[in-house]
Design an enzyme around this catalytic site. Structure first.
Site, short mmCIF file in Angstrom:
data_model
loop_
_atom_site.label_atom_id
_atom_site.label_comp_id
_atom_site.label_asym_id
_atom_site.label_seq_id
_atom_site.Cartn_x
_atom_site.Cartn_y
_atom_site.Cartn_z
N ARG A 138 0.82 -1.21 0.00
CA ARG A 138 0.00 0.00 0.00
C ARG A 138 0.85 1.26 0.00
NH1 ARG A 138 -2.39 0.02 4.58
NH2 ARG A 138 -3.62 -1.87 4.34
N TYR A 186 -14.69 22.43 -11.18
CA TYR A 186 -15.13 21.14 -11.73
C TYR A 186 -16.34 20.64 -10.93
CZ TYR A 186 -14.24 16.20 -13.08
OH TYR A 186 -14.31 14.92 -13.54
N ASP A 195 -6.59 23.43 -8.34
CA ASP A 195 -6.74 22.36 -9.32
C ASP A 195 -6.04 22.84 -10.59
OD1 ASP A 195 -7.57 20.66 -11.35
OD2 ASP A 195 -9.54 20.31 -10.46
N LYS A 218 -5.79 13.30 -17.47
CA LYS A 218 -5.89 14.15 -18.65
C LYS A 218 -4.55 14.24 -19.38
CE LYS A 218 -10.04 14.55 -17.03
NZ LYS A 218 -10.42 15.51 -16.03
C1 LIG Z 1 -11.30 15.44 -14.92
C2 LIG Z 1 -11.02 16.49 -13.92
C3 LIG Z 1 -10.83 16.17 -12.57
C4 LIG Z 1 -11.02 14.77 -12.04
O1 LIG Z 1 -10.15 13.86 -12.53
P1 LIG Z 1 -10.46 12.28 -12.57
O2 LIG Z 1 -9.11 11.71 -12.78
O3 LIG Z 1 -11.40 12.09 -13.72
O4 LIG Z 1 -11.07 11.90 -11.27
C5 LIG Z 1 -10.50 17.17 -11.69
N1 LIG Z 1 -10.41 18.45 -12.10
C6 LIG Z 1 -10.60 18.81 -13.37
C7 LIG Z 1 -10.46 20.23 -13.76
C8 LIG Z 1 -10.93 17.84 -14.33
O5 LIG Z 1 -11.18 18.21 -15.59
#
Ligand SMILES: *Cc1c(COP(=O)(O)O)cnc(C)c1O
Length: 414
Positions: free
Chosen positions: A69, A123, A195, A220
């Protein structure tokens, strides 16, 4: 590299190639650094040579074998690589998704009775966390207008403990004055979290601009190939250790196979981002000149909300932006998206393939207006594009087709 000072002096492209490749993780004791990439160390059990070694297992340190872990060299290499790309970071914690990273960070910083401030263009799953998970744990969330410092000030109170920023924000892409907001937060003893998924550390050095904790959905840009999910949080010494212990307590772990895919994506991220940014800007400019389009919301495009801040603070862009149609209906906008052949319809972005999704912020925002200031009230149906690595001319031809479908759909409805 002989020292971390030497490493930090290198350019971002060079750091992206070298980061995380410790010789001990890419070889054996007899052949350190024998291969380019760390192996995929699949392991739940870590073995101890004898009881003395088990009894003497070191304190909870990074980069030590202990139990699956806590990861192994594949995950450690990815975490270290992300740390080395984020100036000012002393460590990075990996989470199974971007949403798990945001939850893990907020559950580290916040306590019952605290107030969280959140930008109104965050988001949607981040917003849902405020309405659900955090509320259930006794935390109140208040939203503020992303482009209005006075709105941030007005939302602050004695109990405010943390602010969640996102710049540019989801769907409407306003760039925030992150340095000013982070400084204002610091002055009030508020922890700032960004973020930073859109820009990545290659496009915006979050900690260097005053942010306390930088979060990314690696799903992403870092993956870049739409085949893997993960999240990360990078921070300086004040927060890294706390984040790491809370993630450990919550049982967050990522698989070595996924970490290996992320490391592979990371090595080409800079060239992918540069190619997508150039293509996205060309497409944004083309859309800006179209009579069917009311507004293009693309941080790289002059006239887009916060473009000046993007120019001042960012060193790159990406392929994600939105545009708003002139009037029309939701059904006509949906027909436009259905009429595209090269754009997939799907909620993610940052992959090598282009995507389109509808943008309807009116149903989401609570602290700022939609349509945005200066826009006509009839201009409310948007499309978000994630520009991939196809030829720009082909994507423009596809959008031209889509706009013709939109106009035809409106003609039929008239
Ligand atoms: C997609 C996204 C997330 C979340 O990511 P996941 O890996 O899909 O959980 C967080 N913030 C933004 C701006 C996003 O576009």
């Amino acid at each position: 590299m002989s020292s971390s000072d030497d490493f930090d002096a290198l350019g971002p492209a060079t750091r992206g190639v070298l980061a995380g490749r410790r010789k001990g993780w890419t070889g054996t004791p007899e052949h350190p650094g024998a291969v380019v990439n760390p192996a995929v160390w699949r392991a739940s059990t870590h073995l101890y040579s004898d009881m003395a070694a088990l009894r003497a297992h070191p304190a909870n340190e990074d980069g030590r074998f202990y139990y699956g872990r806590r990861g192994g060299p594949t995950q450690w290499a990815l975490a270290e690589a992300l740390t080395q790309l984020e100036p000012g970071a002393s460590g990075t914690v990996l989470y199974p998704s971007g949403v798990a990273a945001i939850a893990g960070v907020l559950l580290t910083v916040l306590r019952p009775g605290d107030v969280l401030l959140m930008t109104d263009n965050a988001y949607e799953p981040s917003r849902a966390m405020g309405r659900g998970l955090l509320r259930d744990f006794g935390v109140e969330t208040r939203w503020f207008d992303p482009t209005d410092m006075a709105s941030f000030d007005a939302a602050c109170c004695e109990r405010t403990r943390c602010v969640l920023l996102e710049s540019p924000g989801s769907l409407t892409m306003e760039v925030q004055d992150v340095p000013a907001l982070a400084a204002a937060a610091k002055a009030r003893g508020i922890v700032s979290v960004l973020d930073n998924t859109w820009a990545s550390p290659l496009g915006f050095a979050a900690l260097a601009h005053g942010v306390d904790i930088s979060v990314m959905s690696l799903t992403k840009h870092v993956s870049g190939h739409s085949d893997c999910m993960m999240g990360s949080a990078s921070a300086g010494p004040e927060w890294y250790r706390k984040l790491r212990l809370r993630a450990q307590g919550l049982g967050n772990v990522v698989s070595p196979d996924d970490a290996s895919l992320m490391l592979r994506g990371l090595r080409t991220m800079k060239v992918r981002l540069e190619a997508e940014t150039a293509s996205a800007l060309a497409i944004a400019q083309w859309l800006d000149g179209r009579p069917e389009v009311a507004r293009v919301l693309c941080p790289m495009l002059p006239g887009s909300p916060g473009h000046e801040l993007w120019q001042r603070d960012f060193s790159g862009g990406c392929g994600l932006f939105s545009f708003v149609l002139k009037g029309g209906t939701s059904a006509a906008r949906d027909a436009l998206i259905d009429g595209l052949e090269l754009f997939g319809i799907g909620y993610s972005w940052g992959g090598f393939e282009s995507l389109a999704t509808p943008v309807d912020p009116a149903s989401i925002r609570t602290a700022s207006a939609w349509p945005l200031a200066g826009m006509d009230a009839a201009d409310q149906f948007g499309v978000r594009l994630s520009i991939g690595l196809e030829d720009t001319a082909d994507l423009i031809a596809d959008l031209e087709r889509g706009l013709a479908v939109w106009a035809a759909a409106l003609g039929e409805q008239a």
